[in-house]
Design a protein around this motif. Sequence first.
Motif, PDB file in Angstrom:
ATOM      1  N   ASP A 100       0.859  -1.192  -0.008  1.00 56.45           N
ATOM      2  CA  ASP A 100       0.037   0.023   0.106  1.00 56.45           C
ATOM      3  C   ASP A 100       0.965   1.120  -0.076  1.00 56.45           C
ATOM      4  N   GLN A 101       2.004   1.200   0.720  1.00 55.94           N
ATOM      5  CA  GLN A 101       2.907   2.184   0.561  1.00 55.94           C
ATOM      6  C   GLN A 101       3.584   2.629  -0.740  1.00 55.94           C
ATOM      7  N   ILE A 102       3.935   1.691  -1.469  1.00 55.53           N
ATOM      8  CA  ILE A 102       4.348   1.541  -2.686  1.00 55.53           C
ATOM      9  C   ILE A 102       3.113   2.274  -3.616  1.00 55.53           C
ATOM     10  N   LYS A 103       1.855   1.780  -3.531  1.00 55.18           N
ATOM     11  CA  LYS A 103       0.963   2.480  -4.344  1.00 55.18           C
ATOM     12  C   LYS A 103       0.606   3.806  -3.965  1.00 55.18           C
ATOM     13  N   GLN A 104       0.566   4.023  -2.657  1.00 54.12           N
ATOM     14  CA  GLN A 104       0.561   5.570  -2.488  1.00 54.12           C
ATOM     15  C   GLN A 104       1.641   6.500  -3.036  1.00 54.12           C
ATOM     16  N   PHE A 105       2.763   5.845  -2.983  1.00 50.33           N
ATOM     17  CA  PHE A 105       3.873   6.647  -3.546  1.00 50.33           C
ATOM     18  C   PHE A 105       3.700   6.882  -4.987  1.00 50.33           C
ATOM     19  N   LYS A 106       3.389   5.545  -5.721  1.00 48.32           N
ATOM     20  CA  LYS A 106       3.551   5.907  -7.113  1.00 48.32           C
ATOM     21  C   LYS A 106       2.175   6.750  -7.593  1.00 48.32           C
ATOM     22  N   GLU A 107       1.236   6.882  -6.879  1.00 46.71           N
ATOM     23  CA  GLU A 107       0.054   7.884  -7.004  1.00 46.71           C
ATOM     24  C   GLU A 107       0.459   9.232  -6.885  1.00 46.71           C
ATOM     25  N   PHE A 108       1.325   9.393  -5.694  1.00 43.84           N
ATOM     26  CA  PHE A 108       1.867  10.715  -5.637  1.00 43.84           C
ATOM     27  C   PHE A 108       2.729  11.220  -6.682  1.00 43.84           C
ATOM     28  N   LEU A 109       3.576  10.142  -7.162  1.00 46.04           N
ATOM     29  CA  LEU A 109       4.430  10.513  -8.356  1.00 46.04           C
ATOM     30  C   LEU A 109       3.688  11.099  -9.229  1.00 46.04           C
ATOM     31  N   GLY A 110       2.776  10.091  -9.651  1.00 48.07           N
ATOM     32  CA  GLY A 110       1.913  10.358 -10.833  1.00 48.07           C
ATOM     33  C   GLY A 110       1.271  11.706 -10.908  1.00 48.07           C
ATOM     34  N   THR A 111       0.559  12.221  -9.602  1.00 50.18           N
ATOM     35  CA  THR A 111       0.026  13.358  -9.322  1.00 50.18           C
ATOM     36  C   THR A 111       0.918  14.549  -9.605  1.00 50.18           C
ATOM     37  N   TYR A 112       2.169  14.383  -8.762  1.00 51.26           N
ATOM     38  CA  TYR A 112       3.246  15.348  -8.707  1.00 51.26           C
ATOM     39  C   TYR A 112       3.640  15.512 -10.343  1.00 51.26           C
ATOM     40  N   ASN A 113       3.828  14.461 -11.085  1.00 55.31           N
ATOM     41  CA  ASN A 113       4.166  14.658 -12.601  1.00 55.31           C
ATOM     42  C   ASN A 113       3.247  15.463 -13.453  1.00 55.31           C
ATOM     43  N   LYS A 114       1.971  15.190 -13.052  1.00 53.11           N
ATOM     44  CA  LYS A 114       0.931  15.542 -14.002  1.00 53.11           C
ATOM     45  C   LYS A 114       0.994  17.015 -13.723  1.00 53.11           C
ATOM     46  N   ILE A 115       0.887  17.524 -12.288  1.00 56.94           N
ATOM     47  CA  ILE A 115       0.955  19.110 -11.969  1.00 56.94           C
ATOM     48  C   ILE A 115       2.160  19.653 -12.533  1.00 56.94           C
ATOM     49  N   THR A 116       3.195  19.181 -12.399  1.00 56.10           N
ATOM     50  CA  THR A 116       4.504  19.708 -12.967  1.00 56.10           C
ATOM     51  C   THR A 116       4.476  19.880 -14.359  1.00 56.10           C
ATOM     52  N   GLU A 117       3.934  18.981 -15.094  1.00 57.49           N
ATOM     53  CA  GLU A 117       4.038  19.251 -16.671  1.00 57.49           C
ATOM     54  C   GLU A 117       2.536  20.204 -16.947  1.00 57.49           C
ATOM     55  N   ASN A 118       1.519  19.977 -16.321  1.00 61.91           N
ATOM     56  CA  ASN A 118       0.666  21.009 -16.761  1.00 61.91           C
ATOM     57  C   ASN A 118       1.149  22.267 -16.340  1.00 61.91           C
ATOM     58  N   CYS A 119       1.698  22.710 -15.235  1.00 63.68           N
ATOM     59  CA  CYS A 119       2.090  24.040 -14.985  1.00 63.68           C
ATOM     60  C   CYS A 119       3.550  24.483 -15.796  1.00 63.68           C
ATOM     61  N   PHE A 120       4.034  23.553 -16.138  1.00 59.72           N
ATOM     62  CA  PHE A 120       5.183  23.976 -17.026  1.00 59.72           C
ATOM     63  C   PHE A 120       4.769  24.520 -18.432  1.00 59.72           C
ATOM     64  N   MET A 121       3.674  23.548 -18.898  1.00 59.11           N
ATOM     65  CA  MET A 121       3.176  23.720 -20.365  1.00 59.11           C
ATOM     66  C   MET A 121       2.420  25.218 -20.233  1.00 59.11           C
TER      67      MET A 121
END
Length: 89
Positions: free
Chosen positions: A9-30
């Motif tokens: 579950d910790q790994i799953k939560q961390f992967k979800e966090f990274l996915g969200t972080y990457n999406k925010i970063t990409e959207n704000c960068f673009m």
Amino acid sequence: MAGQISETDQIKQFKEFLGTYNKITENCFMDCIRDFTTREVKPEEITCSEHCLQKYLKMTQRISMRFQEYHIQQNEALAAKAGLLSQPR
């Protein structure tokens, strides 16, 4: 073991966090970064990026609050329905 989160579950939560972080970063960068002719980040780009992140965080918080409200309403409706069904006739 109560209160502990499994490693899976910790790994799953961390992967979800990274996915969200990457999406925010990409959207704000673009949305905010426009000038690639210099290594410096312009003040307008910094401000835009900060506002983008703040907007996302506020939106996420608002969605969470609305979801909680909806969930409470659904639970109350189920409780009321169960109360009506369990009353003797």
